[in-house]
Enzyme design. Structure first.
Site, PDB file in Angstrom:
ATOM      1  N   GLY A  46     -33.560   3.639  17.688  1.00  0.00           N
ATOM      2  CA  GLY A  46     -34.429   2.568  18.152  1.00  0.00           C
ATOM      3  C   GLY A  46     -34.742   2.745  19.623  1.00  0.00           C
ATOM      4  O   GLY A  46     -34.047   3.487  20.326  1.00  0.00           O
ATOM      5  N   CYS A  91     -26.210   3.321  23.248  1.00  0.00           N
ATOM      6  CA  CYS A  91     -27.517   2.990  23.818  1.00  0.00           C
ATOM      7  C   CYS A  91     -28.009   4.181  24.633  1.00  0.00           C
ATOM      8  O   CYS A  91     -27.256   4.754  25.418  1.00  0.00           O
ATOM      9  CB  CYS A  91     -27.409   1.760  24.714  1.00  0.00           C
ATOM     10  SG  CYS A  91     -28.981   1.274  25.443  1.00  0.00           S
ATOM     11  N   LEU A  92     -29.276   4.528  24.448  1.00  0.00           N
ATOM     12  CA  LEU A  92     -29.846   5.661  25.185  1.00  0.00           C
ATOM     13  C   LEU A  92     -29.868   5.384  26.681  1.00  0.00           C
ATOM     14  O   LEU A  92     -29.924   6.322  27.475  1.00  0.00           O
ATOM     15  CB  LEU A  92     -31.264   5.945  24.677  1.00  0.00           C
ATOM     16  CG  LEU A  92     -31.337   6.395  23.202  1.00  0.00           C
ATOM     17  CD1 LEU A  92     -32.791   6.462  22.753  1.00  0.00           C
ATOM     18  CD2 LEU A  92     -30.639   7.733  23.020  1.00  0.00           C
ATOM     19  N   HIS A 133     -30.176  -5.419  18.954  1.00  0.00           N
ATOM     20  CA  HIS A 133     -29.902  -4.605  20.149  1.00  0.00           C
ATOM     21  C   HIS A 133     -31.197  -4.407  20.956  1.00  0.00           C
ATOM     22  O   HIS A 133     -31.210  -4.555  22.176  1.00  0.00           O
ATOM     23  CB  HIS A 133     -29.305  -3.264  19.690  1.00  0.00           C
ATOM     24  CG  HIS A 133     -29.117  -2.229  20.748  1.00  0.00           C
ATOM     25  ND1 HIS A 133     -27.872  -1.758  21.127  1.00  0.00           N
ATOM     26  CD2 HIS A 133     -30.010  -1.536  21.506  1.00  0.00           C
ATOM     27  CE1 HIS A 133     -28.019  -0.849  22.080  1.00  0.00           C
ATOM     28  NE2 HIS A 133     -29.304  -0.681  22.326  1.00  0.00           N
ATOM     29  N   GLU A 134     -32.292  -4.105  20.241  1.00  0.00           N
ATOM     30  CA  GLU A 134     -33.578  -3.860  20.919  1.00  0.00           C
ATOM     31  C   GLU A 134     -34.158  -5.152  21.503  1.00  0.00           C
ATOM     32  O   GLU A 134     -34.730  -5.140  22.597  1.00  0.00           O
ATOM     33  CB  GLU A 134     -34.590  -3.230  19.963  1.00  0.00           C
ATOM     34  CG  GLU A 134     -34.155  -1.953  19.251  1.00  0.00           C
ATOM     35  CD  GLU A 134     -33.618  -0.896  20.170  1.00  0.00           C
ATOM     36  OE1 GLU A 134     -33.867  -0.951  21.382  1.00  0.00           O
ATOM     37  OE2 GLU A 134     -32.910   0.009  19.678  1.00  0.00           O
ATOM     38  N   HIS A 137     -32.769  -5.820  24.796  1.00  0.00           N
ATOM     39  CA  HIS A 137     -33.428  -5.041  25.863  1.00  0.00           C
ATOM     40  C   HIS A 137     -34.642  -5.788  26.411  1.00  0.00           C
ATOM     41  O   HIS A 137     -34.877  -5.806  27.618  1.00  0.00           O
ATOM     42  CB  HIS A 137     -33.884  -3.679  25.354  1.00  0.00           C
ATOM     43  CG  HIS A 137     -32.822  -2.627  25.316  1.00  0.00           C
ATOM     44  ND1 HIS A 137     -32.120  -2.215  26.435  1.00  0.00           N
ATOM     45  CD2 HIS A 137     -32.351  -1.863  24.296  1.00  0.00           C
ATOM     46  CE1 HIS A 137     -31.266  -1.254  26.101  1.00  0.00           C
ATOM     47  NE2 HIS A 137     -31.383  -1.026  24.804  1.00  0.00           N
TER      48      HIS A 137
HETATM   49  O1  GNR Z   1     -29.653   5.235  19.050  1.00  0.00           O
HETATM   50  C1  GNR Z   1     -29.116   4.126  19.067  1.00  0.00           C
HETATM   51  N1  GNR Z   1     -28.080   3.883  18.212  1.00  0.00           N
HETATM   52  C2  GNR Z   1     -27.539   2.620  18.007  1.00  0.00           C
HETATM   53  C3  GNR Z   1     -26.343   2.532  17.303  1.00  0.00           C
HETATM   54  C4  GNR Z   1     -25.774   1.311  17.065  1.00  0.00           C
HETATM   55  C5  GNR Z   1     -26.394   0.168  17.477  1.00  0.00           C
HETATM   56  C6  GNR Z   1     -27.584   0.236  18.175  1.00  0.00           C
HETATM   57  C7  GNR Z   1     -28.156   1.453  18.436  1.00  0.00           C
HETATM   58  S1  GNR Z   1     -29.670   1.529  19.284  1.00  0.00           S
HETATM   59  C8  GNR Z   1     -29.562   3.099  20.031  1.00  0.00           C
HETATM   60  C9  GNR Z   1     -30.854   3.471  20.728  1.00  0.00           C
HETATM   61  C10 GNR Z   1     -31.102   2.504  21.863  1.00  0.00           C
HETATM   62  O2  GNR Z   1     -30.540   2.542  22.917  1.00  0.00           O
HETATM   63  N2  GNR Z   1     -31.949   1.539  21.640  1.00  0.00           N
HETATM   64  O3  GNR Z   1     -32.161   0.622  22.593  1.00  0.00           O
HETATM   65 NI    NI Z   2     -30.362   0.491  23.729  1.00  0.00          NI
END
Ligand code: GNR
Ligand code: NI
Length: 181
Positions: A46, A91-92, A133-134, A137
């Site tokens: 994501g 999270c990236l 999660h997104e 952000h």
């Molecule tokens: O790649 C991602 N893996 C993930 C794993 C568990 C819960 C949420 C995520 S999102 C993350 C990519 C990201 O940072 N999205 O904002």
């Molecule tokens: Ni993230």
């Protein structure tokens, strides 16, 4: 198509609140495509526009194995949530850090697609967790905010150290010296 730069914690721009999308034009479509390309290349499941310094309410997700199930959520609103799920999240924008976060296991979301068409969808499993999660952000929130102050401080120091090591890496190309005549 273009790869976008992903902001990393503790960059203050990650704390920006995203604005609703009002124009679904060609430039917006390019941003959606570039975000998918950036997410697939990372790789991640994501990506929120906040992470690429585009402060609009736009999320792309693909949790499929084959990377062929594109989800776009524009101006998302959670209508209902239920149940709980604890997931080891990453999270990236917080590279190399993984920890458990508790969220709702099921959500019903109302959003628009890349063309501005409104839809509602029920999500569960990793897709539900990823959407939450997104959406965090888009509100300037990161998964590390759910961890203890001590853990968050350790994470900040670790990433800081890694960034410094990258900056002075001995594996970086050394400029060739032109031999004196
Ligand atoms: O790649 C991602 N893996 C993930 C794993 C568990 C819960 C949420 C995520 S999102 C993350 C990519 C990201 O940072 N999205 O904002
Ligand atoms: Ni993230």
């Amino acid at each position: 198509m273009a790869l976008l730069t992903i902001l990393e914690y503790p960059d203050p721009r990650l704390r920006t609140r995203a604005e609703p999308v009002t124009v679904f034009d060609e430039a917006f479509g390019r941003l959606v495509d570039d975000m998918f390309e950036t997410m697939y290349a990372a790789p991640g499941i994501g990506l929120a526009a906040t992470q690429v310094d585009a402060h609009r309410q736009l999320i792309v997700i693909d949790t499929s194995e084959e990377k062929n199930e594109r989800h776009v959520f524009v101006n998302p609103v959670i209508l209902e949530k239920s149940g709980t799920a604890v997931t080891e999240e990453g999270c990236l924008s917080v590279p190399g850090i993984f920890d458990e976060v508790q969220r709702a296991s099921h959500v019903r979301v109302r959003a628009r697609d890349r063309h501005g068409i409104e839809f509602e969808q029920d999500l569960e499993g990793i897709l539900a967790v990823c959407l939450q999660h997104e959406m965090d952000h888009l509100d300037g929130k990161l998964f590390v905010d759910y961890l203890s102050d001590l853990k968050r401080e350790r994470i900040r120091k670790k990433l800081d150290k890694e960034r410094k090591a990258r900056g002075t890496s001995t594996t970086a190309p050394v400029p060739a010296r032109v031999p004196a005549l």
